[in-house]
Scaffold this motif. Sequence first.
Motif, PDB file in Angstrom:
ATOM      1  N   MET A   1     -14.709   3.122  65.050  1.00 31.34           N
ATOM      2  CA  MET A   1     -13.900   2.179  64.274  1.00 31.34           C
ATOM      3  C   MET A   1     -13.828   2.562  62.797  1.00 31.34           C
ATOM      4  N   PHE A   2     -14.955   2.965  62.245  1.00 29.73           N
ATOM      5  CA  PHE A   2     -15.008   3.235  60.810  1.00 29.73           C
ATOM      6  C   PHE A   2     -14.878   4.712  60.467  1.00 29.73           C
ATOM      7  N   SER A   3     -14.768   5.561  61.443  1.00 31.87           N
ATOM      8  CA  SER A   3     -14.649   6.992  61.181  1.00 31.87           C
ATOM      9  C   SER A   3     -13.422   7.587  61.862  1.00 31.87           C
ATOM     10  N   LEU A   4     -13.368   7.469  63.181  1.00 35.32           N
ATOM     11  CA  LEU A   4     -12.273   8.092  63.920  1.00 35.32           C
ATOM     12  C   LEU A   4     -10.943   7.379  63.691  1.00 35.32           C
ATOM     13  N   TYR A   5     -10.961   6.044  63.682  1.00 37.74           N
ATOM     14  CA  TYR A   5      -9.706   5.308  63.510  1.00 37.74           C
ATOM     15  C   TYR A   5      -9.037   5.626  62.169  1.00 37.74           C
ATOM     16  N   PRO A   6      -9.760   5.595  61.025  1.00 37.62           N
ATOM     17  CA  PRO A   6      -9.103   5.967  59.759  1.00 37.62           C
ATOM     18  C   PRO A   6      -8.603   7.407  59.760  1.00 37.62           C
ATOM     19  N   ALA A   7      -9.341   8.308  60.433  1.00 40.25           N
ATOM     20  CA  ALA A   7      -8.925   9.711  60.460  1.00 40.25           C
ATOM     21  C   ALA A   7      -7.604   9.868  61.215  1.00 40.25           C
ATOM     22  N   PHE A   8      -7.512   9.240  62.390  1.00 38.71           N
ATOM     23  CA  PHE A   8      -6.278   9.346  63.170  1.00 38.71           C
ATOM     24  C   PHE A   8      -5.128   8.594  62.497  1.00 38.71           C
ATOM     25  N   TYR A   9      -5.454   7.505  61.807  1.00 37.36           N
ATOM     26  CA  TYR A   9      -4.410   6.751  61.104  1.00 37.36           C
ATOM     27  C   TYR A   9      -3.881   7.561  59.919  1.00 37.36           C
ATOM     28  N   LEU A  10      -4.764   8.331  59.289  1.00 37.27           N
ATOM     29  CA  LEU A  10      -4.333   9.215  58.203  1.00 37.27           C
ATOM     30  C   LEU A  10      -3.355  10.261  58.719  1.00 37.27           C
ATOM     31  N   ILE A  11      -3.654  10.831  59.880  1.00 32.95           N
ATOM     32  CA  ILE A  11      -2.744  11.810  60.486  1.00 32.95           C
ATOM     33  C   ILE A  11      -1.404  11.154  60.808  1.00 32.95           C
ATOM     34  N   TYR A  12      -1.464   9.923  61.332  1.00 32.66           N
ATOM     35  CA  TYR A  12      -0.239   9.191  61.652  1.00 32.66           C
ATOM     36  C   TYR A  12       0.599   8.947  60.402  1.00 32.66           C
ATOM     37  N   LEU A  13      -0.043   8.534  59.306  1.00 33.64           N
ATOM     38  CA  LEU A  13       0.686   8.261  58.066  1.00 33.64           C
ATOM     39  C   LEU A  13       1.304   9.527  57.473  1.00 33.64           C
ATOM     40  N   SER A  14       0.695  10.677  57.742  1.00 31.77           N
ATOM     41  CA  SER A  14       1.219  11.915  57.160  1.00 31.77           C
ATOM     42  C   SER A  14       2.588  12.285  57.727  1.00 31.77           C
ATOM     43  N   ALA A 241       0.943  11.568  50.310  1.00 34.66           N
ATOM     44  CA  ALA A 241      -0.477  11.654  49.970  1.00 34.66           C
ATOM     45  C   ALA A 241      -1.321  11.910  51.210  1.00 34.66           C
ATOM     46  N   SER A 242      -0.954  11.311  52.327  1.00 33.81           N
ATOM     47  CA  SER A 242      -1.684  11.541  53.577  1.00 33.81           C
ATOM     48  C   SER A 242      -1.536  12.988  54.029  1.00 33.81           C
ATOM     49  N   ALA A 243      -0.333  13.539  53.904  1.00 31.94           N
ATOM     50  CA  ALA A 243      -0.113  14.948  54.246  1.00 31.94           C
ATOM     51  C   ALA A 243      -0.933  15.858  53.339  1.00 31.94           C
ATOM     52  N   MET A 244      -1.027  15.514  52.061  1.00 31.93           N
ATOM     53  CA  MET A 244      -1.848  16.295  51.140  1.00 31.93           C
ATOM     54  C   MET A 244      -3.326  16.222  51.527  1.00 31.93           C
ATOM     55  N   SER A 245      -3.773  15.052  51.976  1.00 31.61           N
ATOM     56  CA  SER A 245      -5.173  14.902  52.397  1.00 31.61           C
ATOM     57  C   SER A 245      -5.475  15.758  53.618  1.00 31.61           C
ATOM     58  N   ILE A 246      -4.575  15.760  54.584  1.00 30.87           N
ATOM     59  CA  ILE A 246      -4.769  16.582  55.777  1.00 30.87           C
ATOM     60  C   ILE A 246      -4.761  18.069  55.400  1.00 30.87           C
ATOM     61  N   THR A 247      -3.885  18.451  54.491  1.00 32.53           N
ATOM     62  CA  THR A 247      -3.835  19.840  54.028  1.00 32.53           C
ATOM     63  C   THR A 247      -5.139  20.238  53.351  1.00 32.53           C
ATOM     64  N   LEU A 248      -5.699  19.318  52.558  1.00 28.62           N
ATOM     65  CA  LEU A 248      -6.970  19.599  51.891  1.00 28.62           C
ATOM     66  C   LEU A 248      -8.089  19.773  52.904  1.00 28.62           C
ATOM     67  N   ILE A 249      -8.100  18.925  53.928  1.00 30.75           N
ATOM     68  CA  ILE A 249      -9.115  19.060  54.980  1.00 30.75           C
ATOM     69  C   ILE A 249      -9.008  20.421  55.656  1.00 30.75           C
ATOM     70  N   ALA A 250      -7.777  20.843  55.943  1.00 23.84           N
ATOM     71  CA  ALA A 250      -7.568  22.151  56.573  1.00 23.84           C
ATOM     72  C   ALA A 250      -8.044  23.282  55.651  1.00 23.84           C
ATOM     73  N   ALA A 251      -7.758  23.148  54.353  1.00 22.05           N
ATOM     74  CA  ALA A 251      -8.182  24.183  53.393  1.00 22.05           C
ATOM     75  C   ALA A 251      -9.703  24.258  53.315  1.00 22.05           C
ATOM     76  N   VAL A 252     -10.365  23.105  53.324  1.00 23.66           N
ATOM     77  CA  VAL A 252     -11.835  23.079  53.297  1.00 23.66           C
ATOM     78  C   VAL A 252     -12.400  23.756  54.538  1.00 23.66           C
ATOM     79  N   ILE A 253     -11.817  23.479  55.697  1.00 26.98           N
ATOM     80  CA  ILE A 253     -12.288  24.087  56.945  1.00 26.98           C
ATOM     81  C   ILE A 253     -12.141  25.605  56.890  1.00 26.98           C
TER      82      ILE A 253
END
Length: 268
Positions: A1-14, A241-253
Amino acid sequence: MFSLYPAFYLIYLSFMTWDGFSPEKTWAGLANYKEVFHNREIWAAFSHNFVYLGWGLFQNALGLLFALLLNSRMKGRNAYRVVLFMPYIMNGVAVAYMFNYVFNSEYGSLNTLLHGVGLDSWAISWFGSPKFVNHVLGFITLWKFMGLNMVIYLAALQSVPSEIVEAARIDGASRAQAILHVILPNITKVIELNLFLTIIGTLEIFDLPFLLTDGGPLGASETFLTMTMSTAFKFNNFGMASAMSITLIAAVIVVLGIQRFVTRRWGE
């Protein structure tokens, strides 16, 4: 609820166009990601993060050096450990305002010192110089976090069996050779951990540029995360902003993957 849901919702918003207030969200597809990869200002801000990364690597090297020094029988080593670790426990906002007085161009203690010793040409606007501002902020991060690196390395060094170090010295190895060929290979995992924390911290730096420069002058100290926050909360473009966040996560990985490959090869 507090980890996976926000992560998937961020992807959805992107994949959406949304201002953060309207109950309706419009499907944008890959438009947000295309804008991220074609926007030069975004990648110019991301390049500033690599200045912090350079200071972070220097911070790790300095932390390891102090750990090696303070792992010996130096007189007063416990006091030195406390002094070097103390900046880490200070509040980040307090640190920002403290260094604002140090580097202030008009009444800052650094420029006052430079004027006092006759180096007037060196007294510049540290936060107003596009050439120096990121290095000044990088130095502040080094000052604050080097003690943490030192303590982690110190704990790792104390876990290395003294017998193998003594055996190397008896076999004729110098202190430098013992450090390079015996001690460091035994703390490879800890070095990898510290580099992991440093890379994440430098690629996601936000508080110091936000508090001290707010991205100035003319965006010279803007980082990827400060630009992401501005896109969301100043310009109300939460999809972008959500797309930028996902891009940053990918860059960190990607960067962490390269770091793990290099450290494992070195460990072998």
